[in-house]
Design a protein around this motif. Sequence first.
Motif, PDB file in Angstrom:
ATOM      1  N   ILE A  90      -4.607  -4.376 -15.119  1.00 14.67           N
ATOM      2  CA  ILE A  90      -3.513  -4.818 -14.254  1.00 14.67           C
ATOM      3  C   ILE A  90      -3.229  -3.641 -13.335  1.00 14.67           C
ATOM      4  CG2 ILE A  90      -1.118  -5.593 -14.098  1.00 14.67           C
ATOM      5  CD1 ILE A  90      -2.624  -7.614 -15.614  1.00 14.67           C
ATOM      6  N   ALA A  91      -3.208  -3.899 -12.039  1.00 16.15           N
ATOM      7  CA  ALA A  91      -2.964  -2.838 -11.065  1.00 16.15           C
ATOM      8  C   ALA A  91      -1.797  -3.237 -10.167  1.00 16.15           C
ATOM      9  CB  ALA A  91      -4.209  -2.591 -10.230  1.00 16.15           C
ATOM     10  N   VAL A  92      -1.105  -2.215  -9.667  1.00 13.34           N
ATOM     11  CA  VAL A  92       0.055  -2.439  -8.798  1.00 13.34           C
ATOM     12  C   VAL A  92      -0.141  -1.664  -7.504  1.00 13.34           C
ATOM     13  CG1 VAL A  92       2.541  -2.094  -8.556  1.00 13.34           C
ATOM     14  CG2 VAL A  92       1.610  -2.746 -10.757  1.00 13.34           C
ATOM     15  N   ARG A  93       0.220  -2.299  -6.392  1.00 14.94           N
ATOM     16  CA  ARG A  93       0.236  -1.613  -5.096  1.00 14.94           C
ATOM     17  C   ARG A  93       1.297  -2.270  -4.232  1.00 14.94           C
ATOM     18  NH1 ARG A  93      -5.026  -0.867  -1.407  1.00 14.94           N
ATOM     19  NH2 ARG A  93      -4.107  -1.998   0.303  1.00 14.94           N
ATOM     20  N   ASN A  94       2.153  -1.459  -3.638  1.00 17.01           N
ATOM     21  CA  ASN A  94       3.242  -1.942  -2.774  1.00 17.01           C
ATOM     22  C   ASN A  94       4.130  -2.959  -3.483  1.00 17.01           C
ATOM     23  OD1 ASN A  94       2.206  -0.341  -0.707  1.00 17.01           O
ATOM     24  ND2 ASN A  94       0.940  -1.998   0.093  1.00 17.01           N
ATOM     25  N   GLY A  95       4.373  -2.746  -4.773  1.00 17.26           N
ATOM     26  CA  GLY A  95       5.261  -3.620  -5.530  1.00 17.26           C
ATOM     27  C   GLY A  95       4.648  -4.936  -5.956  1.00 17.26           C
ATOM     28  N   GLU A  96       3.386  -5.197  -5.638  1.00 16.93           N
ATOM     29  CA  GLU A  96       2.723  -6.433  -6.031  1.00 16.93           C
ATOM     30  C   GLU A  96       1.688  -6.124  -7.106  1.00 16.93           C
ATOM     31  OE1 GLU A  96       2.752  -9.264  -2.194  1.00 16.93           O
ATOM     32  OE2 GLU A  96       1.229  -7.692  -2.163  1.00 16.93           O
ATOM     33  N   PHE A  97       1.575  -7.030  -8.090  1.00 11.70           N
ATOM     34  CA  PHE A  97       0.598  -6.760  -9.137  1.00 11.70           C
ATOM     35  C   PHE A  97      -0.640  -7.633  -8.971  1.00 11.70           C
ATOM     36  CE2 PHE A  97       2.671 -10.268 -11.325  1.00 11.70           C
ATOM     37  CZ  PHE A  97       1.658 -10.841 -12.079  1.00 11.70           C
ATOM     38  N   TYR A  98      -1.759  -7.079  -9.373  1.00  9.54           N
ATOM     39  CA  TYR A  98      -3.065  -7.716  -9.258  1.00  9.54           C
ATOM     40  C   TYR A  98      -3.732  -7.741 -10.627  1.00  9.54           C
ATOM     41  CZ  TYR A  98      -2.555  -6.899  -4.254  1.00  9.54           C
ATOM     42  OH  TYR A  98      -2.095  -6.890  -2.958  1.00  9.54           O
ATOM     43  N   LEU A  99      -4.402  -8.840 -10.913  1.00 10.30           N
ATOM     44  CA  LEU A  99      -5.250  -8.925 -12.085  1.00 10.30           C
ATOM     45  C   LEU A  99      -6.610  -8.380 -11.678  1.00 10.30           C
ATOM     46  CD1 LEU A  99      -4.309 -12.598 -12.992  1.00 10.30           C
ATOM     47  CD2 LEU A  99      -3.258 -10.514 -13.845  1.00 10.30           C
ATOM     48  N   VAL A 100      -7.249  -7.611 -12.539  1.00  8.36           N
ATOM     49  CA  VAL A 100      -8.503  -6.951 -12.174  1.00  8.36           C
ATOM     50  C   VAL A 100      -9.617  -7.420 -13.096  1.00  8.36           C
ATOM     51  CG1 VAL A 100      -9.670  -4.737 -11.887  1.00  8.36           C
ATOM     52  CG2 VAL A 100      -7.232  -4.930 -11.359  1.00  8.36           C
ATOM     53  N   LYS A 101     -10.711  -7.832 -12.485  1.00  8.31           N
ATOM     54  CA  LYS A 101     -11.937  -8.170 -13.206  1.00  8.31           C
ATOM     55  C   LYS A 101     -13.028  -7.228 -12.709  1.00  8.31           C
ATOM     56  CE  LYS A 101     -12.744 -11.080 -15.570  1.00  8.31           C
ATOM     57  NZ  LYS A 101     -12.816 -10.933 -17.017  1.00  8.31           N
TER      58      LYS A 101
END
Length: 166
Positions: A90-101
């Motif tokens: 799980i990654a975060v950038r600019n307050g938004e989170f992303y699921l990572v594969k």
Amino acid sequence: MGAYSDGLLMLLIAGIAAYLLYRGFRSWVRKPLTLRSRIRYQLNTDILDHPAVELLEQAGYEVISDRLKVPLSFQVNRDVLYSRLFIDYIAVRNGEFYLVKTARERLAIDWTGSGVRRELLPYLLLYPDSAGVLYIDAEQGMIKKICMIVDDNEDEDDTALEGYGG
């Protein structure tokens, strides 16, 4: 002249208000349904060193969780079937989170619409509040950001068929 201009001004204001109400209603009707996930995840804060983590950090993302297992169960008639999905990070950038594969040699993604749908849509549907899925190929040093968008072109195709009488 005063009564005439007052009436014209009221008509103009009513027209603008009607137009804004129409646009708001149309926007509300065309807005896609949002599903809230009941499946919560417990962050795994023990992040192991990996080239994918370094690549994410170089791109400005903060990795907040390592590999997560998302348990799933399905009832088919009277049987219960179990499965799971794995989220690599799980990654975060600019307050938004992303699921990572991360890319795997034996599980290569077919980069077509149907291939992306088959491999990544479950993650986007399970966590609709995420900003998307980041697909990382650490060997190539590449990050692909996948976000689901509403395709308005389908509506245009449907309207083109409305006038077809044959």
